[in-house]
Design an enzyme around this catalytic site. Sequence first.
Site, PDB file in Angstrom:
ATOM      1  N   LYS A   1       9.625 -12.805  -2.552  1.00  0.00           N
ATOM      2  CA  LYS A   1       8.653 -12.217  -3.484  1.00  0.00           C
ATOM      3  C   LYS A   1       8.545 -10.714  -3.265  1.00  0.00           C
ATOM      4  CE  LYS A   1       4.931 -13.529  -0.288  1.00  0.00           C
ATOM      5  NZ  LYS A   1       3.984 -14.614   0.038  1.00  0.00           N
TER       6      LYS A   1
ATOM      7  N   MET B   1       1.909  14.336  -2.274  1.00  0.00           N
ATOM      8  CA  MET B   1       2.514  13.300  -3.106  1.00  0.00           C
ATOM      9  C   MET B   1       4.014  13.144  -2.831  1.00  0.00           C
ATOM     10  SD  MET B   1       2.492  12.907  -7.260  1.00  0.00           S
ATOM     11  CE  MET B   1       0.731  13.020  -7.426  1.00  0.00           C
TER      12      MET B   1
ATOM     13  N   TYR C   1      -2.862  20.722   1.951  1.00  0.00           N
ATOM     14  CA  TYR C   1      -4.121  20.572   1.210  1.00  0.00           C
ATOM     15  C   TYR C   1      -5.308  20.396   2.159  1.00  0.00           C
ATOM     16  CZ  TYR C   1      -1.506  19.538  -3.114  1.00  0.00           C
ATOM     17  OH  TYR C   1      -0.703  19.586  -4.211  1.00  0.00           O
TER      18      TYR C   1
ATOM     19  N   ARG D   1      -7.414 -20.313  -1.250  1.00  0.00           N
ATOM     20  CA  ARG D   1      -6.781 -19.374  -2.175  1.00  0.00           C
ATOM     21  C   ARG D   1      -6.408 -20.111  -3.447  1.00  0.00           C
ATOM     22  NH1 ARG D   1      -1.708 -15.642  -0.211  1.00  0.00           N
ATOM     23  NH2 ARG D   1      -0.545 -17.578  -0.435  1.00  0.00           N
TER      24      ARG D   1
HETATM   25  C1  LIG Z   1       4.150 -15.076   1.322  1.00  0.00           C
HETATM   26  C2  LIG Z   1       4.115 -16.532   1.577  1.00  0.00           C
HETATM   27  C3  LIG Z   1       4.926 -17.105   2.579  1.00  0.00           C
HETATM   28  C4  LIG Z   1       5.708 -16.271   3.576  1.00  0.00           C
HETATM   29  O1  LIG Z   1       4.830 -15.810   4.587  1.00  0.00           O
HETATM   30  P1  LIG Z   1       5.401 -15.019   5.847  1.00  0.00           P
HETATM   31  O2  LIG Z   1       4.205 -14.767   6.694  1.00  0.00           O
HETATM   32  O3  LIG Z   1       5.984 -13.753   5.317  1.00  0.00           O
HETATM   33  O4  LIG Z   1       6.405 -15.902   6.461  1.00  0.00           O
HETATM   34  C5  LIG Z   1       4.986 -18.481   2.668  1.00  0.00           C
HETATM   35  N1  LIG Z   1       4.264 -19.255   1.835  1.00  0.00           N
HETATM   36  C6  LIG Z   1       3.445 -18.752   0.888  1.00  0.00           C
HETATM   37  C7  LIG Z   1       2.673 -19.679   0.018  1.00  0.00           C
HETATM   38  C8  LIG Z   1       3.335 -17.371   0.736  1.00  0.00           C
HETATM   39  O5  LIG Z   1       2.507 -16.874  -0.192  1.00  0.00           O
END
Ligand SMILES: *Cc1c(COP(=O)(O)O)cnc(C)c1O
Length: 385
Positions: free
Chosen positions: A38, A316, A268, A134
Amino acid sequence: MKLYKRTWAEIDLDRLKINYDAYRSRIPCGTEIMCVVKASCYGHSDCAVVPYLQNELGVKKFAVSNLDEAVRLREMGITGDILILGYTSPDETPDLEKYDIIQAVMSTEYAAELSACAEGSVRCHAAVDTGMTRIGVRGTAEEIADRLCEIAAADKIALEGAFTHYAVADTMTDDCIAYTKSQTELLFAAADIAKSRGIALKTVHSLNSAGGLYHYTDRSALARLGIILYGLTPDVSLNLPIDIKPVMTLKSTVSQVKEVEGGVDVSYGRTYTTPHKVKLATVACGYADGYPRALSNCGEILVHGKRCKITGRVCMDQFMCDVTGVDVKPGDTVTLIGEENGESITADDIAQLTGTIGYEIVCGVSERVPRVAIRNGERSGIYKL
Ligand SMILES: *Cc1c(COP(=O)(O)O)cnc(C)c1O
């Protein structure tokens, strides 16, 4: 794509392999590894990393956060399972089907909405909330099993699995260890009850990076490997049982070097005044590159192997640092995250200085920073995030 020398990130695929192999060899082989890719591989570039995972390391399962990320993977030729861990609008269900994506389902109502928008059938894993609060179905094992049965019964839903996510798998206090254990037990108790009612889920999984190392259970069909793949630790206070190496290096370029007298204000806000005569270098990187402004007057970088302090505010697109005593000239390369001559600055070091975690630092390296893949020690491609 051409690399214009300014600020760039190197993505070392040889190190990615080291991390993958180290994790793989630690986890019994009955547990398949699903690589969590992701946020464009936690800022490492999905185009640079995911084809390598599939074609060179043989990875067949991937997890992303949303449909955009999933479609990108299909368009780059990824053929394995792709699980969306987060939300997809029910209107977009036809694209889930078209691209053969597995969707996380967090409630019976959501399953019904997906079903109403589906043409054929949608592959799903139920999200089970066992303590993260969550997403996912909640309750006792019995109640969760009820929800799994309802989701499985929805018309155009192909419920292939269920998963939960740990809240404190990376925290080794007795209390947190017990919490993680209760999360695991609740998921598998619910899956067992669902099974006894004729809903046998093929893929039930709970482990994340830390879970696989510290709370391994052979009941989890998968380990969802994220942060450790990229060579960072889930928590800086952990002593990992495997050797991993950071995959991302962040480099930039010196644009100007000058000597200034004592009493001169820098950047700055005039938050830094030279205490005496110093040599300053200006570096062509700033917060628009994802280099945190919170490093103003406290961060360090490596200039020809020497640690040099950031002077004044990070702007920046540029910042200044004290290079007194270092032989450096405009055009020289400096390291903001990485190693030089045995000195190292990690994303976790930067995270500690800025009150966050390494995850946020690597995810934050912005889109305008090109990612340069390194394979067998050599540049093998340049990618935009
Ligand atoms: C991001 C995520 C992971 C991976 O977590 P890590 O700590 O990076 O291994 C696994 N499962 C879910 C549902 C996640 O959102």
